[in-house]
Scaffold this motif. Structure first.
Motif, PDB file in Angstrom:
ATOM      1  N   GLY A 148     -13.072   4.808   1.560  1.00  0.00           N
ATOM      2  CA  GLY A 148     -12.579   5.437   2.782  1.00  0.00           C
ATOM      3  C   GLY A 148     -11.092   5.675   2.811  1.00  0.00           C
ATOM      4  N   MET A 149     -10.388   5.161   1.805  1.00  0.00           N
ATOM      5  CA  MET A 149      -8.923   5.292   1.776  1.00  0.00           C
ATOM      6  C   MET A 149      -8.426   6.740   1.787  1.00  0.00           C
ATOM      7  SD  MET A 149      -6.631   6.184  -0.884  1.00  0.00           S
ATOM      8  CE  MET A 149      -7.362   5.591  -2.400  1.00  0.00           C
ATOM      9  N   PRO A 150      -8.947   7.656   0.946  1.00  0.00           N
ATOM     10  CA  PRO A 150      -8.361   9.004   0.886  1.00  0.00           C
ATOM     11  C   PRO A 150      -8.436   9.783   2.203  1.00  0.00           C
ATOM     12  CG  PRO A 150      -9.769   8.591  -1.013  1.00  0.00           C
ATOM     13  CD  PRO A 150     -10.019   7.484  -0.047  1.00  0.00           C
ATOM     14  N   PHE A 178     -14.972   7.387  -5.620  1.00  0.00           N
ATOM     15  CA  PHE A 178     -13.574   7.008  -5.428  1.00  0.00           C
ATOM     16  C   PHE A 178     -12.647   8.155  -5.800  1.00  0.00           C
ATOM     17  CE2 PHE A 178     -15.871   3.065  -6.481  1.00  0.00           C
ATOM     18  CZ  PHE A 178     -15.621   2.337  -5.330  1.00  0.00           C
ATOM     19  N   LEU A 179     -11.620   8.360  -4.968  1.00  0.00           N
ATOM     20  CA  LEU A 179     -10.649   9.427  -5.181  1.00  0.00           C
ATOM     21  C   LEU A 179      -9.235   8.905  -4.955  1.00  0.00           C
ATOM     22  CD1 LEU A 179     -12.436  12.204  -3.071  1.00  0.00           C
ATOM     23  CD2 LEU A 179     -12.488  11.997  -5.568  1.00  0.00           C
ATOM     24  N   ASP A 180      -8.282   9.603  -5.542  1.00  0.00           N
ATOM     25  CA  ASP A 180      -6.877   9.309  -5.253  1.00  0.00           C
ATOM     26  C   ASP A 180      -6.571   9.642  -3.797  1.00  0.00           C
ATOM     27  OD1 ASP A 180      -6.300   8.592  -7.894  1.00  0.00           O
ATOM     28  OD2 ASP A 180      -5.746  10.632  -8.452  1.00  0.00           O
ATOM     29  N   GLY A 181      -5.634   8.925  -3.225  1.00  0.00           N
ATOM     30  CA  GLY A 181      -5.137   9.300  -1.912  1.00  0.00           C
ATOM     31  C   GLY A 181      -4.368  10.605  -2.024  1.00  0.00           C
ATOM     32  N   PRO A 182      -4.725  11.624  -1.278  1.00  0.00           N
ATOM     33  CA  PRO A 182      -4.050  12.920  -1.411  1.00  0.00           C
ATOM     34  C   PRO A 182      -2.619  12.879  -0.877  1.00  0.00           C
ATOM     35  CG  PRO A 182      -5.600  12.994   0.417  1.00  0.00           C
ATOM     36  CD  PRO A 182      -5.803  11.665  -0.267  1.00  0.00           C
ATOM     37  N   TYR A 183      -1.764  13.654  -1.476  1.00  0.00           N
ATOM     38  CA  TYR A 183      -0.369  13.715  -1.050  1.00  0.00           C
ATOM     39  C   TYR A 183      -0.266  14.137   0.414  1.00  0.00           C
ATOM     40  CZ  TYR A 183       4.500  15.168  -0.698  1.00  0.00           C
ATOM     41  OH  TYR A 183       5.811  15.310  -0.288  1.00  0.00           O
ATOM     42  N   GLU A 184      -1.217  14.941   0.850  1.00  0.00           N
ATOM     43  CA  GLU A 184      -1.203  15.453   2.226  1.00  0.00           C
ATOM     44  C   GLU A 184      -1.498  14.370   3.267  1.00  0.00           C
ATOM     45  OE1 GLU A 184      -2.177  18.792  -0.576  1.00  0.00           O
ATOM     46  OE2 GLU A 184      -2.750  16.688  -0.344  1.00  0.00           O
ATOM     47  N   ASN A 185      -2.044  13.239   2.828  1.00  0.00           N
ATOM     48  CA  ASN A 185      -2.361  12.153   3.760  1.00  0.00           C
ATOM     49  C   ASN A 185      -1.245  11.110   3.713  1.00  0.00           C
ATOM     50  OD1 ASN A 185      -3.385   9.909   5.148  1.00  0.00           O
ATOM     51  ND2 ASN A 185      -5.477  10.345   4.543  1.00  0.00           N
TER      52      ASN A 185
END
Length: 328
Positions: A19-21, A40-47
């Protein structure tokens, strides 16, 4: 027992990291940006709150849960406000949590006051956010079904560093007791009945607020869960009616309802990651409960490996510590 405890810990970490991203984004933004989160995904720069995290990393929810266990272990598993506060402040300083928008508002205000040598009670008594509940799930593994009062008092002792309001103590007690019942493999209806019962006791243990009722919202959420066969429709209903914000009165009943609806922790984590709002915290709470019932041995091994690879912790050691200190 250890399989169930590990299921709780990995459930918390997986729900948190998945749920992090999408943390603190609305449903439309999540859908437009990700489509649907299924891994699992990287946290986006936009967030702004997720951009410093990489895929598989859990956030402050799980980090604080482990800090609490470490702090308890330093004092023979007796809650100490000072030891817990010192541990949380040390972690916050090391991770720049005060500056990087990692801490929730209630915890940040209380810990800042403690750092300044001030009494944090003016903040803790009005704490309506979910900081106490997000980190409490592993504590439920220490107790048995018949230890309601002992669990509430223990949860209160842990939480009072940052949260002393009625809803904070009640919400955290509900999450912890849901784990207790799940570890004992109670059926889902009994888990819901149990957390509703413990709410009626725990709501009297904190400073009174004029908050909406967590228990009444949970009753409504469970009632409607039985009318939805489609997860997407139920997700939208929870988001619109019960709420997915950072307040205890939204996120706690929503997390409990999602665990009840999904049952399987993998489905639970994905459901939470896409619901919108406080996705990592709702995911941490709900998937910890599902994981406690499901057990570590039944988890997707690739997901386990991802958590182990991207977080510098040994959850097996934490499970051993909790098992050794179970309150008999």
């Amino acid at each position: 027992m250890k399989d169930k405890i590990l299921g709780t810990l990995y459930g918390q970490a997986i729900g948190d990291a998945l749920g992090m991203p999408s943390e603190l984004w609305n449903r439309n933004k999540i859908n437009n940006f990700f489509g649907k989160i299924t891994t699992f995904l990287d946290g986006p720069y936009e967030n702004e709150v997720a951009k410093n995290f990489t895929k598989g990393q859990f956030t402050d929810d799980t980090a604080q849960a482990l800090i609490i266990i470490d702090a308890l272990n330093k004092n023979h598993f007796e809650p100490s406000k000072k030891i817990i506060a010192d541990a949380l402040i040390e972690w916050a300083n090391a991770t720049n949590a005060f500056e990087n928008n990692i801490l929730g508002p209630s915890s940040k205000a209380a810990l800042t006051a403690i750092k300044r040598g001030e009494d944090p009670h003016c903040y803790t008594k009005n704490a309506l956010t979910n900081g106490a509940a997000m980190r409490i799930a592993p504590i439920g593994t220490l107790f048995s079904k018949d230890q309601k009062l002992e669990l509430i008092n223990y949860v209160k002792g842990i939480s009072e560093t940052t949260h002393t309001s009625d809803v904070a103590i009640a919400g955290a007690s509900m999450i912890a007791y849901a784990v207790t019942l799940a570890v004992e493999d109670k059926h889902w209806e009994e888990i819901i009945e149990g957390v509703l019962d413990i709410h009626e006791i725990a709501i009297n243990e904190g400073a009174q607020t004029f908050s909406a009722s967590i228990s009444e919202r949970l009753k409504l959420a469970v009632q409607f869960a039985n009318h939805f066969e489609n997860g997407e429709a139920y997700s939208r209903w929870l988001y619109d009616v019960i709420g997915c914000g950072t307040s205890l009165t939204e996120s706690v009943p929503t997390a409990l309802a999602i665990a009840y609806f999904c049952k399987d922790p993998h489905e639970c984590a994905i459901f939470c990651a896409n619901i919108g709002g406080d996705t990592d915290t709702i995911g941490a709470m709900a998937t910890a409960i599902s994981g406690a019932k499901y057990g570590y041995s039944n988890f997707n091994k690739l997901w386990i490996e991802t958590i182990d690879k991207h977080n510098n912790v040994n959850l097996d050691q934490y499970a051993t510590t909790l098992e050794k200190n179970k309150m008999l």
